[in-house]
Scaffold this motif. Structure first.
Motif, PDB file in Angstrom:
ATOM      1  N   ILE A 112      39.347  14.763   1.707  1.00 42.93           N
ATOM      2  CA  ILE A 112      39.585  13.381   1.357  1.00 42.93           C
ATOM      3  C   ILE A 112      40.733  13.381   0.878  1.00 42.93           C
ATOM      4  O   ILE A 112      40.775  14.304  -0.066  1.00 42.93           O
ATOM      5  CB  ILE A 112      38.397  12.719   0.477  1.00 42.93           C
ATOM      6  CG1 ILE A 112      37.515  12.945   1.558  1.00 42.93           C
ATOM      7  CG2 ILE A 112      38.459  11.180   0.157  1.00 42.93           C
ATOM      8  CD1 ILE A 112      35.775  12.662   0.907  1.00 42.93           C
ATOM      9  N   ASP A 132      42.329   7.037   0.906  1.00 37.26           N
ATOM     10  CA  ASP A 132      41.713   6.880   2.133  1.00 37.26           C
ATOM     11  C   ASP A 132      42.096   7.775   3.589  1.00 37.26           C
ATOM     12  O   ASP A 132      41.653   6.784   4.464  1.00 37.26           O
ATOM     13  CB  ASP A 132      42.170   4.976   2.073  1.00 37.26           C
ATOM     14  CG  ASP A 132      42.501   4.076   1.110  1.00 37.26           C
ATOM     15  OD1 ASP A 132      40.650   4.584   0.759  1.00 37.26           O
ATOM     16  OD2 ASP A 132      42.934   2.979   1.389  1.00 37.26           O
ATOM     17  N   THR A 135      41.625  10.816   5.617  1.00 42.90           N
ATOM     18  CA  THR A 135      40.396  11.518   5.264  1.00 42.90           C
ATOM     19  C   THR A 135      41.145  12.499   6.818  1.00 42.90           C
ATOM     20  O   THR A 135      41.779  11.878   7.181  1.00 42.90           O
ATOM     21  CB  THR A 135      39.194  11.236   6.611  1.00 42.90           C
ATOM     22  OG1 THR A 135      39.382   9.897   6.991  1.00 42.90           O
ATOM     23  CG2 THR A 135      38.333  10.325   5.256  1.00 42.90           C
ATOM     24  N   GLU A 136      40.792  13.516   6.725  1.00 43.31           N
ATOM     25  CA  GLU A 136      41.179  14.033   8.124  1.00 43.31           C
ATOM     26  C   GLU A 136      39.565  15.547   8.075  1.00 43.31           C
ATOM     27  O   GLU A 136      39.253  16.527   6.894  1.00 43.31           O
ATOM     28  CB  GLU A 136      42.008  15.496   7.633  1.00 43.31           C
ATOM     29  CG  GLU A 136      42.271  16.425   8.945  1.00 43.31           C
ATOM     30  CD  GLU A 136      43.913  17.389   7.990  1.00 43.31           C
ATOM     31  OE1 GLU A 136      43.939  18.860   9.607  1.00 43.31           O
ATOM     32  OE2 GLU A 136      44.206  17.507   7.364  1.00 43.31           O
ATOM     33  N   GLU A 137      39.243  15.630   9.214  1.00 45.54           N
ATOM     34  CA  GLU A 137      37.832  16.269   9.927  1.00 45.54           C
ATOM     35  C   GLU A 137      38.611  18.100   9.991  1.00 45.54           C
ATOM     36  O   GLU A 137      39.481  18.246  11.137  1.00 45.54           O
ATOM     37  CB  GLU A 137      37.221  15.569  10.781  1.00 45.54           C
ATOM     38  CG  GLU A 137      36.328  14.325  10.686  1.00 45.54           C
ATOM     39  CD  GLU A 137      35.717  14.186  11.677  1.00 45.54           C
ATOM     40  OE1 GLU A 137      35.599  14.208  13.124  1.00 45.54           O
ATOM     41  OE2 GLU A 137      34.925  13.222  11.502  1.00 45.54           O
ATOM     42  N   THR A 142      35.109  16.904   5.714  1.00 44.79           N
ATOM     43  CA  THR A 142      36.330  16.204   5.967  1.00 44.79           C
ATOM     44  C   THR A 142      37.032  16.032   4.429  1.00 44.79           C
ATOM     45  O   THR A 142      36.270  15.672   3.745  1.00 44.79           O
ATOM     46  CB  THR A 142      34.954  14.763   6.481  1.00 44.79           C
ATOM     47  OG1 THR A 142      34.678  14.948   7.307  1.00 44.79           O
ATOM     48  CG2 THR A 142      36.066  13.871   6.394  1.00 44.79           C
ATOM     49  N   TYR A 181      35.848  18.154   0.147  1.00 45.17           N
ATOM     50  CA  TYR A 181      35.539  17.600   0.982  1.00 45.17           C
ATOM     51  C   TYR A 181      34.886  16.740   0.767  1.00 45.17           C
ATOM     52  O   TYR A 181      33.702  17.354  -0.050  1.00 45.17           O
ATOM     53  CB  TYR A 181      35.975  18.919   2.515  1.00 45.17           C
ATOM     54  CG  TYR A 181      35.487  19.741   1.650  1.00 45.17           C
ATOM     55  CD1 TYR A 181      34.398  20.167   1.496  1.00 45.17           C
ATOM     56  CD2 TYR A 181      36.412  21.085   0.444  1.00 45.17           C
ATOM     57  CE1 TYR A 181      33.683  21.725   0.746  1.00 45.17           C
ATOM     58  CE2 TYR A 181      35.900  22.124   0.420  1.00 45.17           C
ATOM     59  CZ  TYR A 181      34.641  22.650   0.453  1.00 45.17           C
ATOM     60  OH  TYR A 181      34.313  23.556   0.304  1.00 45.17           O
TER      61      TYR A 181
END
Length: 177
Positions: A71, A74, A76-78, A69, A54
């Motif tokens: 990864i 391509d 991404t997840e916050e 975030t 992250y």
């Protein structure tokens, strides 16, 4: 060593502790670098971006809320996170979604014994988490050596032995139950 010739190192010492419907992976790794240098790799956003799964919106060495975030290529997840303890350079603890990560650093001569306690809510996750942290910490060691190879995270980890590591850690953790 570069990314094309990278191979995972030997398995870390692991254990799994269960309680209150949660499972804590205990992942022990000896690093060649002093605690202060390891601390910086664990907390500095620029260094985290070179090895962790992250990115951090700020330095993790400061208490309080932060966005991490995750990864995967391509995608991404916050995730919301909160640093609950930061005792430089020996103890870092923060939440990551519903997980709890506790990094303990102890000087061992010129190096550091790193003990990561990663608590999860799914009993299938400790071996998966161990495989992921194994690869990440191999990459971090290269960064600390001054020979960065770039992060290995998400589905990219499958090309670097993640599945074999997961199976090996599952067998190791199964022996500890």
């Amino acid at each position: 060593m570069n990314r094309n010739t990278f191979r995972p190192g030997p398995l870390a010492e692991v254990d799994c502790q269960a309680g209150d419907g949660r499972w804590t992976l205990v992942f022990v790794r000896d690093l060649r670098h002093p605690p202060e240098k390891v601390w910086s790799a664990l907390t500095d956003p620029a260094q985290l971006g070179a090895w962790a799964p992250y990115l951090a919106a700020r330095d993790l060495g400061e208490l309080g809320d932060v966005t991490l975030t995750m990864i995967d290529g391509d995608v991404t997840e916050e995730l919301g996170a909160s640093v609950t303890r930061a005792e430089r350079p020996t103890l870092l603890e923060y939440t990551l979604g519903t997980d709890l990560l506790r990094w303990e650093l102890t000087a061992t001569g010129p190096g550091t014994r790193l003990v990561l306690r990663h608590t999860v809510t799914d009993p299938d996750w400790p071996a998966k988490v161990a495989a992921g942290w194994h690869l990440c910490l191999d990459v971090a060691e290269h960064l600390l050596d001054g020979n960065p190879i770039g992060p290995i995270r998400g589905s990219d980890a499958l090309r670097y032995g993640w599945e074999d590591l997961r199976a090996a850690y599952a067998a190791e953790l199964g022996a500890h139950r």
